[in-house]
Design a protein around this motif. Structure first.
Motif, PDB file in Angstrom:
ATOM      1  N   UNK B  33       0.851  -1.188   0.000  1.00  0.00           N
ATOM      2  CA  UNK B  33       0.000   0.000   0.000  1.00  0.00           C
ATOM      3  C   UNK B  33       0.890   1.243   0.000  1.00  0.00           C
ATOM      4  N   UNK B  35       0.783   5.473   0.824  1.00  0.00           N
ATOM      5  CA  UNK B  35       0.057   6.577   1.442  1.00  0.00           C
ATOM      6  C   UNK B  35       0.899   7.847   1.324  1.00  0.00           C
ATOM      7  N   UNK B  37       1.629  11.424   3.304  1.00  0.00           N
ATOM      8  CA  UNK B  37       1.446  12.153   4.555  1.00  0.00           C
ATOM      9  C   UNK B  37       1.960  13.578   4.353  1.00  0.00           C
ATOM     10  N   UNK B  43      -2.588  11.303   6.806  1.00  0.00           N
ATOM     11  CA  UNK B  43      -2.265  10.204   5.879  1.00  0.00           C
ATOM     12  C   UNK B  43      -3.422   9.971   4.928  1.00  0.00           C
ATOM     13  N   UNK B  45      -4.700   7.661   1.559  1.00  0.00           N
ATOM     14  CA  UNK B  45      -4.472   6.438   0.792  1.00  0.00           C
ATOM     15  C   UNK B  45      -4.247   6.759  -0.685  1.00  0.00           C
ATOM     16  N   UNK B  48      -3.128   0.480  -3.754  1.00  0.00           N
ATOM     17  CA  UNK B  48      -2.982  -0.848  -3.164  1.00  0.00           C
ATOM     18  C   UNK B  48      -2.674  -1.843  -4.279  1.00  0.00           C
ATOM     19  N   UNK B  88       5.705  13.227   2.898  1.00  0.00           N
ATOM     20  CA  UNK B  88       6.315  11.946   3.244  1.00  0.00           C
ATOM     21  C   UNK B  88       5.461  10.858   2.599  1.00  0.00           C
ATOM     22  N   UNK B  90       4.621   7.036   2.407  1.00  0.00           N
ATOM     23  CA  UNK B  90       4.762   5.839   3.225  1.00  0.00           C
ATOM     24  C   UNK B  90       4.269   4.614   2.473  1.00  0.00           C
ATOM     25  N   UNK B 103      -3.725  -6.584   8.904  1.00  0.00           N
ATOM     26  CA  UNK B 103      -3.027  -5.416   9.453  1.00  0.00           C
ATOM     27  C   UNK B 103      -1.904  -4.949   8.540  1.00  0.00           C
ATOM     28  N   UNK B 104      -1.781  -3.646   8.393  1.00  0.00           N
ATOM     29  CA  UNK B 104      -0.757  -3.042   7.550  1.00  0.00           C
ATOM     30  C   UNK B 104       0.404  -2.542   8.408  1.00  0.00           C
ATOM     31  N   UNK B 105       1.612  -2.866   7.951  1.00  0.00           N
ATOM     32  CA  UNK B 105       2.832  -2.482   8.653  1.00  0.00           C
ATOM     33  C   UNK B 105       3.620  -1.529   7.766  1.00  0.00           C
ATOM     34  N   UNK B 106       4.026  -0.417   8.342  1.00  0.00           N
ATOM     35  CA  UNK B 106       4.608   0.672   7.565  1.00  0.00           C
ATOM     36  C   UNK B 106       6.127   0.707   7.595  1.00  0.00           C
ATOM     37  N   UNK B 107       6.700   1.220   6.495  1.00  0.00           N
ATOM     38  CA  UNK B 107       8.099   1.590   6.460  1.00  0.00           C
ATOM     39  C   UNK B 107       8.276   2.994   7.002  1.00  0.00           C
ATOM     40  N   UNK B 108       9.518   3.500   6.954  1.00  0.00           N
ATOM     41  CA  UNK B 108       9.809   4.823   7.491  1.00  0.00           C
ATOM     42  C   UNK B 108       9.626   5.951   6.476  1.00  0.00           C
TER      43      UNK B 108
END
Lengths: 114, 115
Positions: B33, B35, B37, B43, B45, B48, B88, B90, B103-108
């Motif tokens: 995904x 996003x 920011x 944030x 969307x 996907x 930013x 993401x 569940x979605x897990x984000x990078x930096x």
């Protein structure tokens, strides 16, 4: 139109105090996530709640999903400086144009002073 | 276990240029995904991808596009950059879509600055 309203936007408290952050919507979500984001980093998933009325605890953090799955709250007991950060709620809906996407609240910036 | 990795960390472009952002998902995750920011907007969307296909798209113009590769990594391309694209970006990953939310897990993130 902001589908998820988070409050308060800013929270500045002393170490040891309790606090609650609210996330409200007029829409029903199939699940709701809480994330914490620190400067220069991406959001880190804290919890996912999926059942109306569900309560989850993560050490000093308590998360609740409303019975109608339209709202959620995050309660922190005895806040510590390490809890400082941006807290984000994010809702997921099933099906149609909402499938796969998270809708985020504006976030709550929490500062805990020693 | 390595988390979601994004590159570059920072990217500086000028108006009208094109930007390419990259994302490697958590091992075993097939959904990616994107996003945005932006300051003051929270944030939002963008896109996907799952199993190489675009599954959903947010309210962004067509100059925002991307793709997912056979190894499930992904690229986000932004053409004809505008000042308002400064943000930013993401990337998040999750287990594949099964009809149930994963569940979605984000990078930096990649910080994109348009001059």
């Amino acid at each position: 139109t902001q589908l998820l309203e988070q409050s308060p936007q800013f929270l500045s408290i002393q170490e040891g105090e309790n606090l609650t952050v609210y996330c409200n919507s007029s829409s029903v979500f199939s699940s709701l996530q809480w994330y914490r984001q620190e400067p220069g980093e991406g959001p880190v998933l804290l919890v996912t709640v999926v059942t109306g009325g569900e309560v989850k605890k993560l050490k000093r953090l308590t998360f609740q999903f409303g019975d109608a799955r339209k709202d959620s709250s995050l309660h922190i007991t005895a806040a510590q400086p390490g809890d400082t950060g941006l807290y984000l709620c994010a809702g997921a809906k099933a099906g149609g144009t909402s499938y796969g996407k998270l809708t985020f609240g504006q976030g709550t910036i929490l500062t805990v002073h020693p | 276990e390595a988390g979601v990795t994004q590159s570059p960390t920072h990217l500086i472009k000028t108006r009208g240029q094109q930007a390419t952002l990259r994302c490697s998902p958590i091992s075993g995750h097939t959904s990616v995904y994107w996003y945005q920011q932006a300051l003051g907007l929270g944030l939002q969307f963008l896109l996907w991808y799952d199993e190489g296909e675009e599954r959903n798209r947010g309210n962004f113009p067509p100059r925002f596009s991307g793709r997912q590769f056979p190894n499930y990594s992904s690229e986000l391309n932004v053409n004809a950059l505008e000042l308002e694209d400064s943000a930013l970006y993401l990337c998040a990953s999750s287990l594949g879509g099964t009809g149930r939310y994963q569940p979605q897990h984000f990078g930096d993130g990649t910080r994109l600055s348009i001059l």
